[in-house]
Design a protein around this motif. Structure first.
Motif, mmCIF file in Angstrom:
data_model
loop_
_atom_site.group_PDB
_atom_site.id
_atom_site.type_symbol
_atom_site.label_atom_id
_atom_site.label_comp_id
_atom_site.label_asym_id
_atom_site.label_seq_id
_atom_site.Cartn_x
_atom_site.Cartn_y
_atom_site.Cartn_z
ATOM 1 N N UNK A 1 0.806 -1.225 0.000
ATOM 2 C CA UNK A 1 0.000 0.000 0.000
ATOM 3 C C UNK A 1 0.838 1.272 0.000
ATOM 4 N N UNK A 2 2.101 1.175 0.431
ATOM 5 C CA UNK A 2 2.906 2.387 0.572
ATOM 6 C C UNK A 2 2.482 3.265 1.718
ATOM 7 N N UNK A 3 1.658 2.738 2.638
ATOM 8 C CA UNK A 3 1.196 3.533 3.774
ATOM 9 C C UNK A 3 2.358 3.877 4.698
ATOM 10 N N UNK A 4 2.232 5.003 5.377
ATOM 11 C CA UNK A 4 3.188 5.354 6.414
ATOM 12 C C UNK A 4 3.013 4.419 7.605
ATOM 13 N N UNK A 5 4.108 4.137 8.278
ATOM 14 C CA UNK A 5 4.091 3.317 9.479
ATOM 15 C C UNK A 5 4.536 4.134 10.677
ATOM 16 N N UNK A 6 3.803 3.998 11.767
ATOM 17 C CA UNK A 6 4.235 4.449 13.089
ATOM 18 C C UNK A 6 4.078 3.239 14.003
ATOM 19 N N UNK A 7 5.050 2.991 14.866
ATOM 20 C CA UNK A 7 4.942 1.887 15.818
ATOM 21 C C UNK A 7 5.464 2.354 17.172
ATOM 22 N N UNK A 8 4.956 1.749 18.212
ATOM 23 C CA UNK A 8 5.243 2.207 19.567
ATOM 24 C C UNK A 8 6.731 2.280 19.853
ATOM 25 N N UNK A 9 7.489 1.277 19.434
ATOM 26 C CA UNK A 9 8.880 1.176 19.851
ATOM 27 C C UNK A 9 9.881 1.394 18.721
ATOM 28 N N UNK A 10 9.425 1.916 17.582
ATOM 29 C CA UNK A 10 10.364 2.352 16.554
ATOM 30 C C UNK A 10 10.993 3.676 16.984
ATOM 31 N N UNK A 11 12.252 3.930 16.625
ATOM 32 C CA UNK A 11 12.905 5.166 17.066
ATOM 33 C C UNK A 11 12.088 6.400 16.687
ATOM 34 N N UNK A 12 11.910 7.294 17.656
ATOM 35 C CA UNK A 12 11.159 8.527 17.429
ATOM 36 C C UNK A 12 11.784 9.292 16.257
ATOM 37 N N UNK A 13 10.984 9.872 15.346
ATOM 38 C CA UNK A 13 9.528 10.023 15.409
ATOM 39 C C UNK A 13 8.744 8.859 14.832
ATOM 40 N N UNK A 14 9.436 7.805 14.422
ATOM 41 C CA UNK A 14 8.763 6.569 14.025
ATOM 42 C C UNK A 14 7.860 6.766 12.820
ATOM 43 N N UNK A 15 8.210 7.671 11.926
ATOM 44 C CA UNK A 15 7.442 7.855 10.696
ATOM 45 C C UNK A 15 8.295 7.346 9.544
ATOM 46 N N UNK A 16 7.777 6.391 8.804
ATOM 47 C CA UNK A 16 8.521 5.887 7.660
ATOM 48 C C UNK A 16 7.662 4.945 6.843
ATOM 49 N N UNK A 17 8.304 4.365 5.851
ATOM 50 C CA UNK A 17 7.629 3.370 5.022
ATOM 51 C C UNK A 17 8.407 2.066 5.057
ATOM 52 N N UNK A 18 7.737 1.016 4.615
ATOM 53 C CA UNK A 18 8.350 -0.301 4.568
ATOM 54 C C UNK A 18 8.531 -0.700 3.110
ATOM 55 N N UNK A 19 9.750 -1.124 2.757
ATOM 56 C CA UNK A 19 10.054 -1.577 1.404
ATOM 57 C C UNK A 19 10.486 -3.037 1.452
ATOM 58 N N UNK A 20 10.297 -3.733 0.354
ATOM 59 C CA UNK A 20 10.748 -5.117 0.266
ATOM 60 C C UNK A 20 12.263 -5.140 0.100
ATOM 61 N N UNK A 21 12.884 -6.156 0.699
ATOM 62 C CA UNK A 21 14.326 -6.376 0.559
ATOM 63 C C UNK A 21 14.534 -7.880 0.405
#
Length: 317
Positions: free
Chosen positions: A284-304
């Motif tokens: 989807x390319x949606x932004x991700x925020x998660x409780x314990x990701x390093x602040x500010x925890x805004x990013x996307x997920x790409x395949x590797x």
């Protein structure tokens, strides 16, 4: 110091410079603790509750110690303990102000660098009395503790709605920690915090089974895994999307989604949930925020390849 806010990519309408519905921040703190953006017409602010410092082995209880140690070395992290961010989110959609999770609270001296949600909401100009809804991804003590601080309940609206999965409420009535790797002291802490939370807020709970629309474009969905009622929150507006994944995704999850976190009540199911959510985020390319990701925890997920890659947002100074 000017408030630091995120940079929005040109191809999306997610523009933090338009996120004007939040009050102007009032703080001279040196370390930024809030991050504002927009998801279409929905205002979002990530708030840092501070930092926890758990034992390093808690992030990968089923990993070979040498492999886990090598990963920590590669990430320039201590093999003993590491800083673990603690993030919450405030969302404004229509006439509703929604707090997603409430942080640690202040009753836990073993975590002196966390439990700062109240002061940081104040610094961001967000009045607790303006919150119409709370969504709990789950009821671990670092997610409900902020609601248990002395004086907080009195500042909240009497008609506050607290949304939580039915499976989560049922579980904490008689919690079973047999499949976790939680130290006994933390298990006792979790039992006590959940019991106190249910005692104080049961009449304000709005329980859902699998999915519930909290506000326009704000949907909470049960995933299970981490806890039986663990849930994620998806935002969608104007073609933009964001997922708050709670404790489904951790910093190590991109390289080793199969590693079990010591707080997971069903580690195998938590792994399946983690992989499913990350595949969704890739698609989807949606932004991700998660409780314990390093602040500010805004990013996307790409395949590797068969794994995943974290692509953090660019900051706009």
């Amino acid at each position: 110091m000017n408030q630091m806010i995120s940079h929005a990519q040109k191809e999306t309408s997610m523009n933090v410079h338009d996120a004007t519905h939040f009050d102007r921040a009032r703080s001279d703190e040196l370390v930024p603790s809030r991050y504002a953006l927009r998801v279409g017409e929905i205002d979002v602010m990530v708030i840092s509750d501070g930092v926890l410092t758990p034992p390093a082995e808690s992030m990968a209880t089923n990993a070979d110690p040498a492999v886990r140690g090598a990963w920590l070395d590669d990430m320039f992290l201590s093999r003993d303990a590491f800083d673990w961010a603690l993030n919450e989110v405030v969302v404004r959609s229509g006439d509703q102000t929604i707090l997603i999770d409430s942080g640690l609270g202040v009753e836990y001296p073993d975590f002196p660098r966390a439990g700062q949600l109240g002061s940081r909401l104040d610094a961001a100009g967000i009045d607790l009395g303006s919150v119409t809804d709370v969504v709990l991804t789950h009821m671990h003590f670092d997610h409900v503790g902020g609601l248990l601080v002395d004086g907080v309940k009195e500042r909240l609206r009497p008609d506050l709605r607290i949304h939580v999965a039915a499976a989560e409420v049922k579980f904490w009535g008689a919690p079973d920690f047999s499949r976790t790797a939680m130290p006994p002291a933390l298990a006792d802490l979790a039992r006590g915090a959940s019991r106190q939370f249910l005692d104080e807020y049961r009449n304000q709970l709005r329980i859902f089974e699998e999915q519930h629309e909290v506000a326009p474009g704000v949907v909470v969905s049960r995933t299970g895994g981490h806890t039986p009622g663990h849930s994620v929150v998806r935002l969608a507006s104007g073609g933009d999307r964001l997922m708050f994944a709670g404790d489904a995704i951790f910093p190590v999850s991109f390289d080793h989604p199969e590693w079990h976190n010591g707080f997971e009540h069903d580690p195998e199911e938590a792994t399946r949930v983690r992989i499913r959510l990350m595949r969704e985020l890739v698609e989807t390319g949606a932004w991700l925020v998660a409780t314990h990701m390093p602040f500010p925890s805004i990013g996307r997920v790409a395949a590797a390849g068969d794994l995943f890659r974290w692509v953090p947002t660019w900051w706009d100074y």
